[in-house]
Design a protein around this motif. Structure first.
Motif, PDB file in Angstrom:
ATOM      1  N   LEU A 149       5.232  -2.467  -0.662  1.00  0.00           N
ATOM      2  CA  LEU A 149       4.112  -1.998  -0.272  1.00  0.00           C
ATOM      3  C   LEU A 149       2.883  -1.955  -1.306  1.00  0.00           C
ATOM      4  O   LEU A 149       2.007  -2.323  -1.223  1.00  0.00           O
ATOM      5  N   ASP A 150       3.447  -1.688  -2.472  1.00  0.00           N
ATOM      6  CA  ASP A 150       2.408  -1.524  -3.693  1.00  0.00           C
ATOM      7  C   ASP A 150       1.882  -3.076  -3.970  1.00  0.00           C
ATOM      8  O   ASP A 150       0.709  -3.140  -4.574  1.00  0.00           O
ATOM      9  N   THR A 198      -1.791  -5.857  -1.745  1.00  0.00           N
ATOM     10  CA  THR A 198      -3.400  -5.455  -2.216  1.00  0.00           C
ATOM     11  C   THR A 198      -4.239  -4.928  -1.211  1.00  0.00           C
ATOM     12  O   THR A 198      -5.330  -4.394  -1.530  1.00  0.00           O
ATOM     13  N   LEU A 221      -3.778  -3.038   0.904  1.00  0.00           N
ATOM     14  CA  LEU A 221      -3.851  -1.609   0.931  1.00  0.00           C
ATOM     15  C   LEU A 221      -4.826  -0.903   0.204  1.00  0.00           C
ATOM     16  O   LEU A 221      -5.251   0.370   0.648  1.00  0.00           O
ATOM     17  N   TRP A 244      -5.044   3.158  -0.984  1.00  0.00           N
ATOM     18  CA  TRP A 244      -3.869   3.688  -0.475  1.00  0.00           C
ATOM     19  C   TRP A 244      -2.608   3.572  -1.319  1.00  0.00           C
ATOM     20  O   TRP A 244      -1.475   4.326  -1.315  1.00  0.00           O
ATOM     21  N   ARG A 245      -2.664   2.388  -2.046  1.00  0.00           N
ATOM     22  CA  ARG A 245      -1.475   2.427  -2.971  1.00  0.00           C
ATOM     23  C   ARG A 245      -1.370   3.578  -4.056  1.00  0.00           C
ATOM     24  O   ARG A 245      -0.295   3.664  -4.579  1.00  0.00           O
ATOM     25  N   LEU A 295       1.410   5.679  -3.540  1.00  0.00           N
ATOM     26  CA  LEU A 295       2.671   5.235  -3.691  1.00  0.00           C
ATOM     27  C   LEU A 295       3.458   5.722  -5.166  1.00  0.00           C
ATOM     28  O   LEU A 295       2.478   5.108  -6.096  1.00  0.00           O
ATOM     29  N   HIS A 309       3.205   2.685  -7.426  1.00  0.00           N
ATOM     30  CA  HIS A 309       1.868   1.957  -8.166  1.00  0.00           C
ATOM     31  C   HIS A 309       1.918   2.337  -9.536  1.00  0.00           C
ATOM     32  O   HIS A 309       1.104   1.989 -10.181  1.00  0.00           O
TER      33      HIS A 309
END
Length: 287
Positions: free
Chosen positions: A224-225, A228, A230, A233-234, A237, A240
């Protein structure tokens, strides 16, 4: 009356805080095969990298980017930092997930959990003992790797300052202090994995499920990190911020990324540990 008096004396002598001492739990965990195997794997990794560099020549950073990999063979300190760089993203996740995820679920899989609680060991006391030992072993694993790497690197590449890839160098004393900070930060950043593994360990009787689940969710976070799209929002995480410690390997260290990463990791970890204790307190233990 005599038997009743004896039972009363035992009851008065009972102290919940003395049940399942940390020393006893530590010895139990150190004797387990998975602990010895994991320690051997981490101790062998620096030797494998030295052989790889000897066969493959000078290391290069990925995609022509300047990283610690470019200076891996400059000194023992550089080699130790490189070992942390290549292992922090995944390899060091495994011992944390293993030690924290296997701790309670293994007792359930052996059908010894209910007998341990009948000792009687209070549930909270048992969890605290097992969690403390698991975190201690996780920290020991993170210390073992750079220590062995530093010794191996000093023999293979000499003892000298830590060469910074972007220019400059840190003397040996300063480099050692910075590496201690790096290890501490990596440990804090891995508390999320520890919390996931420990929480899952209280939910399942299958140690592999708890360990695999924690590793899998950590990988999902890394994936998910990398998305990009996102955007900001990262920043929520933990993945990140896992390499924010690289900002310390500079002539003038930057602390902003490490502070944010530590805050995110500690927040997630505290929530997960709280869920583990709350759920296990109400759990019907039949294993």
């Amino acid at each position: 009356m005599t038997a009743l008096a004896e039972r009363t004396e035992v009851a008065h002598g009972y102290r919940a805080g003395r049940t399942l001492p940390l020393r006893v739990e530590l010895v139990r965990q150190l004797k387990r095969r998975r602990t010895l195997v994991m320690g051997a794997v981490l101790a062998v990794l620096p030797f494998v990298l030295v052989v790889a560099f000897a066969i493959g020549g000078e290391p290069d950073g990925p995609d022509d980017r300047v990283t610690l990999m470019d200076t891996a063979t400059a000194s023992g300190a550089n080699f130790a930092a490189t070992c942390l760089f290549v292992s922090a993203g995944f390899l060091l996740v495994i011992p944390v997930a293993l030690f924290c995820g296997d701790t309670v679920a293994s007792e359930a899989s052996w059908s010894s959990l209910r007998y341990l609680l009948a000792a009687p060991v209070p549930r909270a006391r048992m969890l605290w003992s097992k969690l403390a030992v698991a975190l201690g072993l996780s920290l020991a694993a993170m210390v073992l790797l750079p220590l062995v790497a530093l010794a191996v690197g000093a023999v293979a590449y000499g003892w000298g300052p830590l060469q910074i890839p972007t220019g400059g160098a840190l003397d040996a004393g300063t480099a050692a202090q910075r590496l201690v900070i790096v290890i501490a930060y990596i440990f804090v950043s891995q508390l999320v994995t520890a919390g996931l593994a420990f929480w899952l360990s209280t939910k399942t009787d299958a140690p592999l499920g708890a360990v695999g689940g924690a590793v899998g969710l950590t990988i999902v976070g890394n994936v998910l990190d990398a998305v990009t799209a996102l955007g900001d929002w990262r920043h929520f995480l933990p993945a990140h911020w896992q390499f924010a410690w690289a900002d310390v390997i500079q002539p003038t260290p930057e602390w902003g990324g490490m502070i944010q990463g530590a805050s995110v990791s500690l927040t997630y970890a505290l929530v997960l540990f709280a869920l583990a204790f709350r759920g296990f307190r109400r759990k019907d233990v039949v294993s």
